[in-house]
Design a protein around this motif. Structure first.
Motif, PDB file in Angstrom:
ATOM      1  N   HIS A  23       0.802  -1.225   0.000  1.00  0.00           N
ATOM      2  CA  HIS A  23       0.000   0.000   0.000  1.00  0.00           C
ATOM      3  C   HIS A  23       0.833   1.273   0.000  1.00  0.00           C
ATOM      4  CE1 HIS A  23       0.705   0.282   4.377  1.00  0.00           C
ATOM      5  NE2 HIS A  23       0.298   1.521   4.273  1.00  0.00           N
ATOM      6  N   ARG A  24       2.076   1.206   0.480  1.00  0.00           N
ATOM      7  CA  ARG A  24       2.862   2.442   0.548  1.00  0.00           C
ATOM      8  C   ARG A  24       3.641   2.713  -0.731  1.00  0.00           C
ATOM      9  NH1 ARG A  24       4.462   1.089   6.107  1.00  0.00           N
ATOM     10  NH2 ARG A  24       6.339   0.210   5.217  1.00  0.00           N
ATOM     11  N   HIS A  25       4.023   1.667  -1.434  1.00  0.00           N
ATOM     12  CA  HIS A  25       5.002   1.847  -2.493  1.00  0.00           C
ATOM     13  C   HIS A  25       4.536   1.305  -3.841  1.00  0.00           C
ATOM     14  CE1 HIS A  25       7.315   2.588   1.054  1.00  0.00           C
ATOM     15  NE2 HIS A  25       7.194   1.348   1.438  1.00  0.00           N
ATOM     16  N   GLY A  26       3.241   1.034  -3.995  1.00  0.00           N
ATOM     17  CA  GLY A  26       2.768   0.421  -5.223  1.00  0.00           C
ATOM     18  C   GLY A  26       3.006  -1.079  -5.179  1.00  0.00           C
ATOM     19  N   ILE A  27       2.470  -1.793  -6.131  1.00  0.00           N
ATOM     20  CA  ILE A  27       2.652  -3.237  -6.174  1.00  0.00           C
ATOM     21  C   ILE A  27       4.134  -3.555  -6.404  1.00  0.00           C
ATOM     22  CG2 ILE A  27       2.073  -5.352  -7.431  1.00  0.00           C
ATOM     23  CD1 ILE A  27      -0.611  -4.151  -8.086  1.00  0.00           C
ATOM     24  N   PRO A  28       4.744  -4.425  -5.579  1.00  0.00           N
ATOM     25  CA  PRO A  28       6.149  -4.776  -5.805  1.00  0.00           C
ATOM     26  C   PRO A  28       6.356  -5.290  -7.224  1.00  0.00           C
ATOM     27  CG  PRO A  28       5.410  -5.606  -3.691  1.00  0.00           C
ATOM     28  CD  PRO A  28       4.194  -5.099  -4.393  1.00  0.00           C
ATOM     29  N   SER A  29       7.447  -4.890  -7.861  1.00  0.00           N
ATOM     30  CA  SER A  29       7.577  -5.114  -9.298  1.00  0.00           C
ATOM     31  C   SER A  29       8.275  -6.412  -9.677  1.00  0.00           C
ATOM     32  CB  SER A  29       8.320  -3.935  -9.942  1.00  0.00           C
ATOM     33  OG  SER A  29       9.622  -3.812  -9.402  1.00  0.00           O
ATOM     34  N   PHE A  30       8.891  -7.114  -8.724  1.00  0.00           N
ATOM     35  CA  PHE A  30       9.649  -8.310  -9.075  1.00  0.00           C
ATOM     36  C   PHE A  30       8.807  -9.571  -8.889  1.00  0.00           C
ATOM     37  CE2 PHE A  30      13.041  -5.291  -8.303  1.00  0.00           C
ATOM     38  CZ  PHE A  30      13.932  -5.578  -9.324  1.00  0.00           C
ATOM     39  N   VAL A  31       8.844 -10.428  -9.900  1.00  0.00           N
ATOM     40  CA  VAL A  31       8.210 -11.736  -9.805  1.00  0.00           C
ATOM     41  C   VAL A  31       9.241 -12.789 -10.169  1.00  0.00           C
ATOM     42  CG1 VAL A  31       5.925 -10.810 -10.356  1.00  0.00           C
ATOM     43  CG2 VAL A  31       7.346 -11.776 -12.192  1.00  0.00           C
ATOM     44  N   ARG A  32       8.955 -14.001  -9.743  1.00  0.00           N
ATOM     45  CA  ARG A  32       9.846 -15.124 -10.036  1.00  0.00           C
ATOM     46  C   ARG A  32       9.066 -16.204 -10.759  1.00  0.00           C
ATOM     47  NH1 ARG A  32      13.379 -18.757  -5.777  1.00  0.00           N
ATOM     48  NH2 ARG A  32      13.875 -20.441  -7.239  1.00  0.00           N
ATOM     49  N   VAL A  33       9.624 -16.699 -11.865  1.00  0.00           N
ATOM     50  CA  VAL A  33       9.102 -17.874 -12.562  1.00  0.00           C
ATOM     51  C   VAL A  33      10.269 -18.843 -12.709  1.00  0.00           C
ATOM     52  CG1 VAL A  33       7.912 -18.786 -14.573  1.00  0.00           C
ATOM     53  CG2 VAL A  33       7.475 -16.427 -13.843  1.00  0.00           C
ATOM     54  N   GLY A  34      10.208 -19.973 -12.066  1.00  0.00           N
ATOM     55  CA  GLY A  34      11.352 -20.883 -12.058  1.00  0.00           C
ATOM     56  C   GLY A  34      12.551 -20.201 -11.438  1.00  0.00           C
ATOM     57  N   ASP A  35      13.665 -20.225 -12.162  1.00  0.00           N
ATOM     58  CA  ASP A  35      14.891 -19.579 -11.680  1.00  0.00           C
ATOM     59  C   ASP A  35      15.085 -18.199 -12.282  1.00  0.00           C
ATOM     60  OD1 ASP A  35      15.693 -21.689 -10.027  1.00  0.00           O
ATOM     61  OD2 ASP A  35      16.604 -22.761 -11.714  1.00  0.00           O
ATOM     62  N   GLU A  36      14.075 -17.684 -12.975  1.00  0.00           N
ATOM     63  CA  GLU A  36      14.199 -16.386 -13.627  1.00  0.00           C
ATOM     64  C   GLU A  36      13.549 -15.284 -12.798  1.00  0.00           C
ATOM     65  OE1 GLU A  36      13.146 -14.072 -17.822  1.00  0.00           O
ATOM     66  OE2 GLU A  36      12.562 -16.172 -17.576  1.00  0.00           O
ATOM     67  N   LEU A  37      14.287 -14.211 -12.617  1.00  0.00           N
ATOM     68  CA  LEU A  37      13.772 -13.024 -11.953  1.00  0.00           C
ATOM     69  C   LEU A  37      13.309 -12.042 -13.021  1.00  0.00           C
ATOM     70  CD1 LEU A  37      13.447 -11.595  -9.184  1.00  0.00           C
ATOM     71  CD2 LEU A  37      15.748 -10.662  -9.523  1.00  0.00           C
ATOM     72  N   ILE A  38      12.074 -11.578 -12.891  1.00  0.00           N
ATOM     73  CA  ILE A  38      11.459 -10.713 -13.891  1.00  0.00           C
ATOM     74  C   ILE A  38      10.964  -9.452 -13.203  1.00  0.00           C
ATOM     75  CG2 ILE A  38       9.570 -10.507 -15.570  1.00  0.00           C
ATOM     76  CD1 ILE A  38       9.652 -13.624 -15.758  1.00  0.00           C
ATOM     77  N   GLN A  39      11.243  -8.299 -13.804  1.00  0.00           N
ATOM     78  CA  GLN A  39      10.719  -7.038 -13.282  1.00  0.00           C
ATOM     79  C   GLN A  39       9.556  -6.600 -14.141  1.00  0.00           C
ATOM     80  OE1 GLN A  39      13.554  -3.864 -12.751  1.00  0.00           O
ATOM     81  NE2 GLN A  39      12.227  -2.823 -11.286  1.00  0.00           N
TER      82      GLN A  39
END
Length: 312
Positions: free
Chosen positions: A172-188
């Protein structure tokens, strides 16, 4: 002493007598907490600065993160949370301990600034070469459609309760966190759309962030959203062994280098699931210490486990 509460490591059994000794030692050692802030860019400046602390008649020589930490900034960026700045301390921890001993020989303590258990986006142990699966998450689900390594849009089918997660304290303070993980890949993720629908649209995605492997992903591949306080670090899942590792890792530095404080700046980064997460982390650090230290947090007081402040 008899209630199984967190306590520092002591020689011999933990009982009423041991608890009294800890409190008495703490009261004697930290009654005077006058501080001299010392910044240094090399060992010469570091040691030259001690004479001014001596002249001031203070008890503590305080090093901010930009002097002692390897990344020479406020938050860790690409080094372990407790890595030491080798421009100022060429042999790392060995030189930090030597400096602590030097300061102690002058009748003073070394204290340092620390930003709690944050894990930088390019951490060399927990992010690379392989993403740790014990990072805190705020949402989980699966890909609604397969994606190749070039895709910049992901269709995400969240699990139960995800709509409420968007409104909770983790975002709620900073917007939806932008990093997601699929398998071993980090995606912004650039932006989240349709979060009130059964399938979310994640657009403007940067793939293979922080050097993680870019891959094709099948439909139904698991996807989790990672908690990123202030959009600057990851944080350990408060119910995982990673929380213990982060606490023990920093406490180990404090023990080996004879640091006389544990300052939890950014204490709130462990509270994504409630304030109890912060207190649990504080207690883990406290129970890993082999000597008494002073403490405070970004909330203005020490974690609740620090019995010395309750008996002061």
């Amino acid at each position: 002493a008899d209630e199984g509460l967190p306590h520092p490591k002591v020689d011999g059994p933990w009982n009423l007598e041991a608890a009294r000794r800890v409190v008495e030692e703490w009261q004697s050692r930290y009654a005077d907490q006058s501080q001299f802030y010392l910044a240094a860019r090399n060992p010469e400046e570091l040691y030259d600065g001690v004479q001014y602390a001596e002249r001031a008649g203070v008890k503590d020589v305080y090093l901010f993160t930009d002097t002692w930490h390897a990344d020479a900034g406020f938050w860790p960026q690409a080094s372990l949370n407790w890595a030491v700045n080798k421009k100022v301390f060429p042999r790392g921890e060995a030189d930090l301990r030597a400096f602590s001993d030097h300061v102690a020989s002058k009748g003073m303590h070394v204290k340092i600034h620390w930003v709690s258990g944050g894990i930088p986006f390019r951490d060399p142990h927990y992010i690379l070469p392989k993403l740790d699966d014990r990072l805190a998450t705020w949402v989980s689900g699966t890909l609604a459609e397969a994606v190749d390594a070039e895709a910049a849009t992901l269709l995400f089918k969240p699990g139960p309760g995800a709509r409420e997660k968007v409104e909770e304290a983790v975002v709620h303070r900073h917007g939806i966190p932008s990093f997601v993980r699929v398998g071993d890949e980090l995606i912004q993720v650039g932006s989240f759309a349709n979060t009130d629908a059964d399938v979310w649209e994640l657009t403007g995605c940067s793939r293979g962030v922080s050097g993680t492997p870019v891959s094709d992903h099948a439909a139904d591949a698991g996807l989790v959203g990672l908690v990123t306080p202030y959009n600057i670090v990851f944080t350990p899942d408060v119910d995982s062994t990673l929380l213990d590792e982060m606490a023990e890792g920093f406490a180990g530095l404090v023990n080996r280098c004879r640091i006389m404080n544990v300052e939890f700046d950014g204490f709130e980064i462990h509270g994504y699931a409630g304030r109890w997460g912060c207190e649990k982390f504080g207690a883990k650090v406290y129970a890993s210490l082999d000597h008494t230290v002073s403490s405070n947090t970004s909330g203005g007081s020490a974690p609740r486990c620090w019995i010395e402040y309750r008996r002061n």
